[in-house]
Structure formats: structure tokens, C-alpha cells
Motif scaffolding. Structure first.
Motif, PDB file in Angstrom:
ATOM      1  N   VAL A  29      -8.340  77.072 -77.077  1.00  0.00           N
ATOM      2  CA  VAL A  29      -7.499  76.564 -76.109  1.00  0.00           C
ATOM      3  C   VAL A  29      -7.286  77.590 -74.996  1.00  0.00           C
ATOM      4  O   VAL A  29      -6.775  78.715 -75.159  1.00  0.00           O
ATOM      5  CB  VAL A  29      -6.292  76.199 -76.696  1.00  0.00           C
ATOM      6  CG1 VAL A  29      -5.346  75.499 -75.673  1.00  0.00           C
ATOM      7  CG2 VAL A  29      -6.314  75.408 -77.941  1.00  0.00           C
ATOM      8  N   ALA A  30      -7.583  76.962 -73.643  1.00  0.00           N
ATOM      9  CA  ALA A  30      -7.159  77.908 -72.561  1.00  0.00           C
ATOM     10  C   ALA A  30      -6.016  77.609 -72.091  1.00  0.00           C
ATOM     11  O   ALA A  30      -5.629  76.352 -71.433  1.00  0.00           O
ATOM     12  CB  ALA A  30      -8.513  77.768 -71.270  1.00  0.00           C
ATOM     13  N   CYS A  31      -5.032  78.370 -72.405  1.00  0.00           N
ATOM     14  CA  CYS A  31      -3.542  77.751 -72.163  1.00  0.00           C
ATOM     15  C   CYS A  31      -3.402  77.497 -70.644  1.00  0.00           C
ATOM     16  O   CYS A  31      -2.379  76.675 -70.392  1.00  0.00           O
ATOM     17  CB  CYS A  31      -2.755  78.902 -72.670  1.00  0.00           C
ATOM     18  SG  CYS A  31      -2.664  79.434 -74.411  1.00  0.00           S
ATOM     19  N   GLY A  32      -3.999  78.082 -69.679  1.00  0.00           N
ATOM     20  CA  GLY A  32      -3.786  77.913 -68.229  1.00  0.00           C
ATOM     21  C   GLY A  32      -4.074  76.444 -68.101  1.00  0.00           C
ATOM     22  O   GLY A  32      -3.827  76.029 -66.939  1.00  0.00           O
ATOM     23  N   THR A  33      -4.904  75.776 -68.874  1.00  0.00           N
ATOM     24  CA  THR A  33      -5.468  74.486 -68.298  1.00  0.00           C
ATOM     25  C   THR A  33      -4.470  73.423 -68.915  1.00  0.00           C
ATOM     26  O   THR A  33      -4.639  72.164 -68.663  1.00  0.00           O
ATOM     27  CB  THR A  33      -6.877  74.230 -69.066  1.00  0.00           C
ATOM     28  OG1 THR A  33      -6.679  73.995 -70.540  1.00  0.00           O
ATOM     29  CG2 THR A  33      -7.724  75.089 -68.524  1.00  0.00           C
ATOM     30  N   LEU A  34      -3.426  73.665 -69.656  1.00  0.00           N
ATOM     31  CA  LEU A  34      -2.474  72.542 -70.423  1.00  0.00           C
ATOM     32  C   LEU A  34      -1.467  72.347 -69.180  1.00  0.00           C
ATOM     33  O   LEU A  34      -0.675  73.097 -68.660  1.00  0.00           O
ATOM     34  CB  LEU A  34      -1.718  73.567 -71.559  1.00  0.00           C
ATOM     35  CG  LEU A  34      -2.397  74.138 -72.613  1.00  0.00           C
ATOM     36  CD1 LEU A  34      -1.720  74.802 -73.742  1.00  0.00           C
ATOM     37  CD2 LEU A  34      -3.052  72.883 -73.352  1.00  0.00           C
TER      38      LEU A  34
ATOM     39  N   GLU B 255      -5.609  83.461 -72.888  1.00  0.00           N
ATOM     40  CA  GLU B 255      -4.637  83.666 -71.594  1.00  0.00           C
ATOM     41  C   GLU B 255      -3.222  83.105 -72.034  1.00  0.00           C
ATOM     42  O   GLU B 255      -2.672  82.375 -71.447  1.00  0.00           O
ATOM     43  CB  GLU B 255      -4.913  82.904 -70.504  1.00  0.00           C
ATOM     44  CG  GLU B 255      -6.371  83.526 -70.245  1.00  0.00           C
ATOM     45  CD  GLU B 255      -6.509  85.097 -69.948  1.00  0.00           C
ATOM     46  OE1 GLU B 255      -5.286  85.802 -69.703  1.00  0.00           O
ATOM     47  OE2 GLU B 255      -7.595  85.614 -69.950  1.00  0.00           O
ATOM     48  N   ILE B 256      -2.683  83.742 -73.049  1.00  0.00           N
ATOM     49  CA  ILE B 256      -1.339  83.244 -74.005  1.00  0.00           C
ATOM     50  C   ILE B 256      -0.144  83.397 -72.941  1.00  0.00           C
ATOM     51  O   ILE B 256       0.648  82.525 -72.974  1.00  0.00           O
ATOM     52  CB  ILE B 256      -1.184  84.204 -75.168  1.00  0.00           C
ATOM     53  CG1 ILE B 256       0.010  83.348 -76.049  1.00  0.00           C
ATOM     54  CG2 ILE B 256      -0.840  85.592 -74.761  1.00  0.00           C
ATOM     55  CD1 ILE B 256      -0.264  82.145 -76.659  1.00  0.00           C
TER      56      ILE B 256
ATOM     57  N   VAL C 198       6.753  75.607 -75.618  1.00  0.00           N
ATOM     58  CA  VAL C 198       5.600  75.590 -76.718  1.00  0.00           C
ATOM     59  C   VAL C 198       5.790  76.742 -77.474  1.00  0.00           C
ATOM     60  O   VAL C 198       5.505  76.739 -78.905  1.00  0.00           O
ATOM     61  CB  VAL C 198       4.370  75.243 -76.045  1.00  0.00           C
ATOM     62  CG1 VAL C 198       3.314  75.247 -77.151  1.00  0.00           C
ATOM     63  CG2 VAL C 198       4.278  73.766 -75.335  1.00  0.00           C
ATOM     64  N   GLN C 199       6.022  77.734 -76.839  1.00  0.00           N
ATOM     65  CA  GLN C 199       6.189  79.098 -77.428  1.00  0.00           C
ATOM     66  C   GLN C 199       6.931  79.143 -78.443  1.00  0.00           C
ATOM     67  O   GLN C 199       6.936  79.618 -79.837  1.00  0.00           O
ATOM     68  CB  GLN C 199       6.472  80.235 -76.522  1.00  0.00           C
ATOM     69  CG  GLN C 199       5.384  80.468 -75.525  1.00  0.00           C
ATOM     70  CD  GLN C 199       5.686  81.724 -74.355  1.00  0.00           C
ATOM     71  OE1 GLN C 199       6.433  82.559 -74.869  1.00  0.00           O
ATOM     72  NE2 GLN C 199       5.226  81.405 -73.203  1.00  0.00           N
ATOM     73  N   ARG C 200       8.305  78.686 -78.250  1.00  0.00           N
ATOM     74  CA  ARG C 200       9.503  78.648 -79.183  1.00  0.00           C
ATOM     75  C   ARG C 200       9.265  77.631 -80.316  1.00  0.00           C
ATOM     76  O   ARG C 200       9.363  77.896 -81.427  1.00  0.00           O
ATOM     77  CB  ARG C 200      10.680  78.079 -78.494  1.00  0.00           C
ATOM     78  CG  ARG C 200      11.187  79.151 -77.484  1.00  0.00           C
ATOM     79  CD  ARG C 200      12.398  78.933 -76.805  1.00  0.00           C
ATOM     80  NE  ARG C 200      12.827  79.607 -75.666  1.00  0.00           N
ATOM     81  CZ  ARG C 200      12.723  79.470 -74.495  1.00  0.00           C
ATOM     82  NH1 ARG C 200      12.228  78.091 -74.201  1.00  0.00           N
ATOM     83  NH2 ARG C 200      13.121  80.166 -73.554  1.00  0.00           N
ATOM     84  N   LYS C 201       8.300  76.493 -80.106  1.00  0.00           N
ATOM     85  CA  LYS C 201       8.087  75.430 -81.139  1.00  0.00           C
ATOM     86  C   LYS C 201       7.184  76.377 -82.117  1.00  0.00           C
ATOM     87  O   LYS C 201       7.142  76.132 -83.425  1.00  0.00           O
ATOM     88  CB  LYS C 201       7.672  74.282 -80.576  1.00  0.00           C
ATOM     89  CG  LYS C 201       7.495  73.238 -81.746  1.00  0.00           C
ATOM     90  CD  LYS C 201       7.218  71.693 -81.247  1.00  0.00           C
ATOM     91  CE  LYS C 201       6.933  70.775 -82.493  1.00  0.00           C
ATOM     92  NZ  LYS C 201       6.827  69.233 -81.809  1.00  0.00           N
ATOM     93  N   LEU C 202       6.159  76.941 -81.519  1.00  0.00           N
ATOM     94  CA  LEU C 202       5.086  77.590 -82.282  1.00  0.00           C
ATOM     95  C   LEU C 202       5.589  78.643 -83.007  1.00  0.00           C
ATOM     96  O   LEU C 202       5.198  78.788 -84.019  1.00  0.00           O
ATOM     97  CB  LEU C 202       3.884  77.959 -81.330  1.00  0.00           C
ATOM     98  CG  LEU C 202       2.502  78.444 -82.056  1.00  0.00           C
ATOM     99  CD1 LEU C 202       2.058  77.682 -82.900  1.00  0.00           C
ATOM    100  CD2 LEU C 202       1.662  79.021 -80.801  1.00  0.00           C
TER     101      LEU C 202
ATOM    102  N   GLU D  93      -5.019  80.049 -88.794  1.00  0.00           N
ATOM    103  CA  GLU D  93      -5.223  81.430 -88.227  1.00  0.00           C
ATOM    104  C   GLU D  93      -5.135  81.691 -87.005  1.00  0.00           C
ATOM    105  O   GLU D  93      -5.760  80.957 -86.151  1.00  0.00           O
ATOM    106  CB  GLU D  93      -6.450  82.176 -89.074  1.00  0.00           C
ATOM    107  CG  GLU D  93      -6.557  82.006 -90.443  1.00  0.00           C
ATOM    108  CD  GLU D  93      -6.146  83.193 -91.219  1.00  0.00           C
ATOM    109  OE1 GLU D  93      -5.342  84.230 -90.328  1.00  0.00           O
ATOM    110  OE2 GLU D  93      -6.105  83.394 -92.533  1.00  0.00           O
ATOM    111  N   LEU D  94      -4.046  82.331 -86.542  1.00  0.00           N
ATOM    112  CA  LEU D  94      -3.803  82.448 -84.978  1.00  0.00           C
ATOM    113  C   LEU D  94      -4.273  83.585 -84.286  1.00  0.00           C
ATOM    114  O   LEU D  94      -4.106  84.707 -85.087  1.00  0.00           O
ATOM    115  CB  LEU D  94      -2.364  82.296 -84.672  1.00  0.00           C
ATOM    116  CG  LEU D  94      -1.879  82.372 -83.189  1.00  0.00           C
ATOM    117  CD1 LEU D  94      -2.298  80.904 -82.489  1.00  0.00           C
ATOM    118  CD2 LEU D  94      -0.362  82.272 -82.944  1.00  0.00           C
ATOM    119  N   VAL D  95      -4.949  83.519 -83.295  1.00  0.00           N
ATOM    120  CA  VAL D  95      -5.633  84.598 -82.764  1.00  0.00           C
ATOM    121  C   VAL D  95      -5.070  84.408 -81.122  1.00  0.00           C
ATOM    122  O   VAL D  95      -5.629  83.268 -80.410  1.00  0.00           O
ATOM    123  CB  VAL D  95      -6.950  84.922 -82.700  1.00  0.00           C
ATOM    124  CG1 VAL D  95      -7.386  86.155 -81.794  1.00  0.00           C
ATOM    125  CG2 VAL D  95      -7.358  85.279 -84.230  1.00  0.00           C
ATOM    126  N   CYS D  96      -4.432  85.365 -80.230  1.00  0.00           N
ATOM    127  CA  CYS D  96      -4.050  85.093 -79.013  1.00  0.00           C
ATOM    128  C   CYS D  96      -4.763  86.327 -78.216  1.00  0.00           C
ATOM    129  O   CYS D  96      -5.252  87.175 -78.717  1.00  0.00           O
ATOM    130  CB  CYS D  96      -2.824  85.275 -78.776  1.00  0.00           C
ATOM    131  SG  CYS D  96      -1.748  84.001 -79.791  1.00  0.00           S
TER     132      CYS D  96
END
Length: 472
Positions: A220-225, A265-266, A273-277, A302-305
Motif C-alpha cells: 500500500v502506497a500510503c500517499g495515494t490514500l 511511506e507510512i 487510520v493510525q490510531r485504529k490500526l 504481518e506488518l512492515v512499514c
């Protein structure tokens, strides 16, 4: 018609030429042994006079091994001198029986690492002392390491340059890749990769982390959200939950069930979304709620940022609790200019991925390019190397390497100058003030880069107290 094969074998000092003759006869029953790469040590060269008459296919190769029982020495020699000879062999057979026990082990180690061409077979040949008969058995050695997975990925994606851990020379890159190897082997703990643009963070996740964890990647490219729809994109939504929700959507987190969720690009991930995640990551079952659903869902993720910001910059961008949660395992990927020893290898890898069929097989190189690799900032890292490669392809000999390098952007050109903008905050300071500010920035940068004040102080050859004072 018999399949043509290439045999790779060490000299059996005590048993050749008889052992080799028996092996060739045994293989010859099923195959056409077209080439024999016969490795020998200089002190046994006189034995070649009895070996060469066995077959015109025999190609003796002298190997300068000082200690035939030293695994590391043999490993390095084989990797450096012999592997290039066999990289293009379609039907390679390796005799693991001849030579010293260390030589046997190295064949197995390299085979497990997946460095030989697809279809390579290990064989073991033995002579029965009583009957004189010869056996030639396949060696079943199905060890599946992340290195072998990495080589498989490379073969399946020939146009994608990847990091090759076993060829790394620089200490900075060795440290980073070793951290990734260790951290990726731990399940259910997030990993954070920091590094400049173009350094290959996505490539590391897809080609290294995924192979260690043995899981696919959902990127997921966070900048595109879209900030208004980011929660829906991440966690999914139910049909009718909001205007435009015309069908159920799983969301990235749900798609990553049983996989790796890679958030690139977290720093661009919206705070909500950060808080919910964060709440989801803190829960052992990774429970979360799809937008518009009255039930909780779970996913084994499994999360990788990753981020191109420095650690201190990223801390300011992210929710503090969220940053703490995703940075238990933090790895700083060094830029190419801090890995000068590896740049030539990187350049060769990049050239292989971009060259055309009509381009030279070997990557261009001369004294100008060699100097450039030693002195340039390489601000785009791998992208800079790709840009240079594309320039060579475009001009196709109409411009010299020196001319191509001079046309590069100022910060990467051989005679590049500093952008005065980089020093604008120093311009109105006197020498004492500017020196203090520089020391403060150097201290903060070093602590971010090396992780602790103690590590930074050791690298800078000063005391932790000196760094503390500089950062005040």
C-alpha cells in the motif's frame, strides 16, 4: 538422442584418473558429457597428464587454494572464480564426492543457497573396492533457505534488481541485511524500514522479507490514500455504509490475512487510520471493524512499514503511540554513498535489468565512471544508477561516458556543486554559531542513524557526553 551435460568436479588426488574415468563411463550411459570443468590445485598439476587423455571434454581449471580444509577460503574462491563459468550452463552436474570434506560442504552450502543454474544436480560417485564397480547416485538435498528463495525470485523476475546478501562487501549494508534477516524471522512483530528514496525498500520487502517469512506481500502506497476514504481502503466497508459504497469491500488489512501488509511511506497515513490500526496491532487476535459492520473481524497480518524520512522526522509526523508500536524492529537502509564497496556490483545488477537485447552484455565501465562511483552523492541511489544506464542505452556510443556523466544533475555530476539552499540556515551566523548548529545537527543525525548515543559516539570517536552537550 542423449542430453548434453556439463560436469563440475574437483580432482580426486588419491583416486584419479580411475575415479574420474569410472564416473564419466557411468554418466555416459545416459548423457553426453560435453564439458568437464576439472578443478585442481597447482601442486598436483602433474596428475593432469594421466587425466587429460580420458576425454577431450576435460577442461582443467587451476584453483589457488592455500588451505584445502578451510571452508571460507574455498567458498569465496568458488563464488568468485567458478560460479561465473557455470552461470549459463543449462544441464550442470556437480560431483560432490571428490576433493576434501570442506570442498564437499561448500558444494552443498552453495546449492542450498540457490546460486547454481536451474536444474543443477548433485551427484555422488563411489568405487566399490571389492568389485571395482562404480555407483553414481543423485544427492537429494532439498534444503529450502531464504537465500535459495531469493535466487528463485531473481530468476522469476530477471528485470528487477535485488539485493544479494551473500555478495555484500560494505559493513553498513551487511548490518542492515543481517538485522532484516533476524527481525523478519520473528512472527507478529512489526518492522520499520528507514532509507532514502530509491534505496530499494519495497524491493527488500518483496524479495527478502517475504522469502524469510514465506508469505506474499500486499503493498500500500500510503500517499495515494484519499484522506476521506482511507479508513475504508484500509479496513474495508459494507455495502451501503456510506454514499458510493455500492458493494462490500474487503480492505487492505483483510486482503493481507495470512500475508505481509507493507505500508510504504507510512508518514502519509492519516492520523485517524493510525490510531485504529494501533488498536488492532495491540490486540493479539488483530481484531478490527469493517466500516458499516456491527461485528468484529480478525486477520493474521504481518506488518512492515517504510519511510524515506529520518527517524527524528518520522517521529514528528506520526502519532507517538503508533510510532512506538511499529518501530520495535527498526532498520536503517544505508544510501549507496555509504556502501561504496558495493556500488560496482549494484551497477552490474542494474545494467542487467535495463539493458536491451542489442546492448552490450557487460555493464559500461571506465576511469570516469569508476571515479564517479567513488565521489558522487548518488542522491537517487538505485534510481541514479538506472538513469545513467538509460542514458548509455539512449546514446548507444554516440556520447562518451565522460560526456554522459557531465550531463547529469548538478548534485550527482562529477563536478557537481553544493546547492546553497542546503546551507541557507548558516548564512547569517558567525563562525561560532554556525559551528554549534552544525555540531547539533551532526549529533542528532548520528544518533538517529546508529540508534543510540553510545553507538553514535563510538562511530564518531567521541564521548556520549559530547553528543549530549551538542544537542542542547
Amino acid at each position: 538422442m542423449k542430453t548434453k551435460i556439463t560436469l563440475l568436479t574437483w580432482m580426486a588426488v588419491n583416486n584419479d584418473p580411475n575415479a574420474l574415468e569410472s564416473l564419466l563411463k557411468k554418466l555416459g550411459q545416459k548423457y553426453d558429457v560435453e564439458k568437464v570443468i576439472y578443478l585442481y590445485q597447482k601442486e598436483y598439476a602433474e596428475k593432469l597428464e594421466k587425466v587429460k587423455p580420458l576425454s577431450s571434454a576435460i577442461n582443467p581449471v587451476e584453483v589457488n587454494v592455500k588451505n584445502p580444509t578451510a571452508h571460507k577460503e574455498i567458498y569465496e574462491i568458488i563464488k568468485r572464480e567458478i560460479l561465473p563459468m557455470v552461470n549459463d550452463e543449462p544441464n550442470l552436474f556437480i560431483n560432490v564426492s571428490s576433493g576434501t570434506p570442506a570442498m564437499h560442504s561448500v558444494w552443498l552450502i552453495l546449492y542450498a543457497g540457490g546460486v547454481f543454474p536451474d536444474g543443477t544436480r548433485l551427484v555422488s560417485s563411489q568405487i566399490n573396492r571389492k568389485t571395482g564397480g562404480t555407483t553414481c547416485d543423485n544427492v537429494d538435498f532439498p534444503i529450502d533457505t531464504y537465500l535459495s528463495e531469493l535466487r528463485r525470485y531473481e530468476k522469476e523476475n530477471p528485470k528487477e534488481a535485488i539485493y544479494k546478501p551473500e555478495y555484500v562487501k560494505s559493513e553498513a549494508r551487511k548490518k542492515a541485511l543481517e538485522q532484516i534477516r533476524v527481525y523478519a524471522s520473528i512472527q507478529s512483530v512489526p518492522m520499520l524500514l528507514l532509507g532514502e528514496r530509491g534505496i530499494g525498500k519495497s524491493r527488500l520487502v518483496e524479495s527478502v522479507v517475504s522469502k524469510i517469512k514465506k508469505k506474499d506481500v500486499v503493498s500500500v502506497a500510503c500517499g495515494t490514500l484519499d484522506s476521506n476514504l482511507a479508513e475504508s481502503a484500509m479496513f474495508g466497508h459494507k455495502k451501503g455504509s456510506f454514499t458510493g459504497a455500492t458493494a462490500d469491500k474487503k480492505g487492505y488489512f483483510g486482503e493481507a490475512d495470512g500475508k505481509i501488509l507493507f505500508l510504504d511511506e507510512i508518514q502519509d497515513l492519516p492520523k485517524g487510520v493510525q490510531r485504529k490500526l494501533l488498536r488492532t496491532l495491540q490486540d493479539k487476535k488483530h481484531r478490527y471493524r469493517i466500516v458499516g459492520d456491527d461485528k468484529e473481524s480478525t486477520a493474521d497480518v504481518e506488518l512492515v512499514c517504510a519511510s524515506n524520512l529520518t527517524d527524528s522526522e518520522l517521529r514528528k509526523k506520526l502519532d507517538p503511540d503508533f510510532y512506538d508500536r511499529i518501530s520495535f524492529y527498526r532498520v536503517v537502509i544505508p544510501p549507496l554513498r555509504e556502501c561504496r564497496e558495493d556500488i560496482e556490483t549494484d551497477w552490474n545488477e542494474v545494467w542487467k535489468t535495463v539493458r536491451l537485447d542489442s546492448s552490450p552484455k557487460d555493464a559500461p565501465m571506465d576511469k570516469y565512471l569508476e571515479k564517479y562511483f567513488k565521489t558522487s552523492r548518488l542522491s537517487g541511489n538505485f534510481r541514479t544508477l538506472q538513469s545513467i544506464a538509460y542514458q548509455f542505452i539512449a546514446w548507444n556510443g554516440k556520447k562518451t561516458i565522460e560526456e554522459i556523466l557531465k550531463d547529469l544533475p548538478a548534485d550527482d555530476s562529477p563536478n557537481g556543486t553544493f546547492d546553497i539552499g542546503e546551507f541557507s540556515e548558516f548564512q547569517n551566523l558567525n563562525w561560532k554559531e554556525a559551528t554549534k548548529l552544525f555540531q547539533q545537527k551532526l549529533a542528532k543525525y548520528s544518533c538517529d542513524k546508529y540508534g543510540t548515543q553510545e553507538a553514535a559516539a563510538q562511530k564518531l570517536e567521541c564521548t556520549s557526553k559530547t553528543l549530549q552537550n551538542a544537542m542542547k
